[in-house]
Design a protein around this motif. Structure first.
Motif, short mmCIF file in Angstrom:
data_model
loop_
_atom_site.label_atom_id
_atom_site.label_comp_id
_atom_site.label_asym_id
_atom_site.label_seq_id
_atom_site.Cartn_x
_atom_site.Cartn_y
_atom_site.Cartn_z
N VAL A 8 14.09 1.33 -0.59
CA VAL A 8 14.73 1.28 0.73
C VAL A 8 16.21 1.00 0.49
O VAL A 8 16.60 -0.12 0.17
CB VAL A 8 14.11 0.20 1.63
N ALA A 9 17.04 2.06 0.62
CA ALA A 9 18.46 1.94 0.32
C ALA A 9 19.25 1.37 1.49
O ALA A 9 20.35 0.83 1.31
CB ALA A 9 19.03 3.29 -0.07
N GLY A 10 18.71 1.48 2.70
CA GLY A 10 19.39 0.95 3.87
C GLY A 10 18.52 1.08 5.10
O GLY A 10 17.58 1.86 5.13
N GLY A 13 18.63 -0.66 12.88
CA GLY A 13 17.68 -1.00 13.93
C GLY A 13 16.42 -1.63 13.36
O GLY A 13 16.43 -2.24 12.28
N SER A 14 15.33 -1.46 14.06
CA SER A 14 14.06 -2.04 13.64
C SER A 14 13.45 -1.19 12.53
O SER A 14 13.33 0.03 12.65
CB SER A 14 13.11 -2.10 14.84
N ALA A 15 13.07 -1.85 11.44
CA ALA A 15 12.52 -1.14 10.28
C ALA A 15 11.39 -1.96 9.67
O ALA A 15 11.37 -3.19 9.78
CB ALA A 15 13.61 -0.89 9.23
N PRO A 16 10.42 -1.30 9.01
CA PRO A 16 9.26 -2.02 8.46
C PRO A 16 9.60 -3.00 7.36
O PRO A 16 8.99 -4.07 7.26
CB PRO A 16 8.36 -0.90 7.94
N ARG A 17 10.53 -2.63 6.46
CA ARG A 17 10.89 -3.49 5.34
C ARG A 17 12.40 -3.56 5.22
O ARG A 17 13.14 -2.73 5.74
CB ARG A 17 10.30 -2.95 4.02
N GLU A 31 2.31 1.18 -7.02
CA GLU A 31 2.59 -0.26 -7.13
C GLU A 31 3.67 -0.60 -6.11
O GLU A 31 4.65 0.14 -5.96
CB GLU A 31 3.05 -0.62 -8.53
N GLY A 32 3.51 -1.72 -5.42
CA GLY A 32 4.50 -2.14 -4.45
C GLY A 32 4.32 -1.42 -3.12
O GLY A 32 3.41 -0.62 -2.93
N THR A 33 5.23 -1.71 -2.19
CA THR A 33 5.15 -1.09 -0.87
C THR A 33 6.51 -1.09 -0.20
O THR A 33 7.30 -2.03 -0.37
CB THR A 33 4.13 -1.82 0.03
N ILE A 34 6.80 -0.03 0.53
CA ILE A 34 8.00 0.01 1.37
C ILE A 34 7.61 -0.14 2.84
O ILE A 34 8.47 -0.16 3.72
CB ILE A 34 8.80 1.31 1.18
N GLY A 35 6.30 -0.26 3.12
CA GLY A 35 5.82 -0.50 4.46
C GLY A 35 5.94 0.71 5.38
O GLY A 35 6.42 1.78 4.99
N GLY A 36 5.45 0.54 6.58
CA GLY A 36 5.70 1.54 7.61
C GLY A 36 4.63 2.56 7.85
O GLY A 36 4.83 3.49 8.64
N CYS A 72 9.02 1.72 15.86
CA CYS A 72 10.02 0.75 15.38
C CYS A 72 11.38 0.99 16.04
O CYS A 72 12.09 0.05 16.36
CB CYS A 72 10.16 0.85 13.86
N GLY A 73 11.75 2.26 16.22
CA GLY A 73 12.99 2.56 16.92
C GLY A 73 14.21 2.63 16.03
O GLY A 73 15.30 2.95 16.51
N GLY A 74 14.10 2.31 14.74
CA GLY A 74 15.23 2.35 13.84
C GLY A 74 15.16 3.53 12.90
O GLY A 74 14.44 4.50 13.13
#
Length: 245
Positions: A8-10, A13-17, A31-36, A72-74
């Motif tokens: 997630v570089a940026g 607004g509303s974002a999962p991670r 492995e891992g998660t960025i969510g969403g 989320c809206g972002g």
């Protein structure tokens, strides 16, 4: 084995991670998660396409509502690149003393969190369950406190009040980030008097939190673990914000 790292570089607004969250995608595992939800699903699909066609880097900004139908809206900017592993993130050293029911519950909750690197201490190897965290066997755990980093957090959860007191004394005798002790208000009142007799000031003793956990959640080991984890995550988040300010 080489895979695709998604970062997630940026965000806007509303974002999962948060920015900096990462996951790795290999042909046969992740492995891992960025969510969403849908965001992560589509990001993984793009990573698999990159593994198939040989591309080494990709960047995209995804508006979560228009592109994915999410609420989320972002928007989220993702970076895909070829890598061997996730980037190492700064971790707070967390030293946990005691592998009983509460210690096991806290390690179970805290171990997956990326913000903490756990060292788990007890008096015998057979007290530990099978685990991926670093374990340390010490006949006298209070003697190993001096090996903890100066910025370590400490949680004292042993089977012995005498050992708990010795650990409190050892931790207060050197630099540390924060510390928590399992126990009742009565136990802590007695410990405060004994620690004062050992030469610690009231301000120093106040740096140890006791009781730990959230009373509203109850005293079950899992409930204690949730309360402790929530408090520690909050403290670490505040520390990171202060460090960036």
């Amino acid at each position: 084995m080489t895979g695709i790292r998604i970062t997630v570089a940026g965000t806007a607004g509303s974002a999962p991670r948060e920015a900096g969250a990462q996951m790795m995608v290999w042909p046969d595992r992740i492995e891992g998660t960025i969510g969403g939800g849908a965001l992560e699903w589509d990001a993984m699909a793009e990573a698999h396409r990159m593994l198939a066609d040989g591309r080494t880097q990709h960047r995209a900004t995804i508006p979560l509502g228009p592109a994915l139908g999410q609420c989320c809206g972002g928007s989220v900017t993702l970076l895909w690149d070829v890598a061997e592993a996730l980037n190492e993130q700064p971790c707070r050293p967390l030293w946990i003393y005691g592998a009983g029911h509460v210690g096991r519950a806290i390690v179970h909750v805290m171990q997956p969190l990326p913000d903490f690197a756990i060292t788990w201490v007890d008096v015998a190897a057979d007290r530990f369950p099978q685990t991926d965290v670093t374990t340390l066997v010490a006949v006298d755990p209070a003697q190993v406190v001096r090996h903890a980093p100066d910025d370590a957090a400490h949680l004292i959860l042993t089977y012995s009040h005498a050992l708990d007191l010795a650990l409190c004394h050892a931790i207060l005798s050197r630099p540390f980030a924060n510390a928590g002790l399992i126990g009742s208000a009565t136990k802590w009142a007695r410990f405060r008097r004994r620690l004062a007799d050992l030469g610690h000031t009231a301000a120093q003793i106040d740096r140890i939190a006791c009781p730990i956990g959230d009373p509203a959640l109850g005293k079950h080991p899992a409930a204690l673990a949730l309360g402790v984890a929530t408090a520690m995550i909050g403290a670490e988040t505040r520390h990171c914000k202060e460090r960036r300010a």
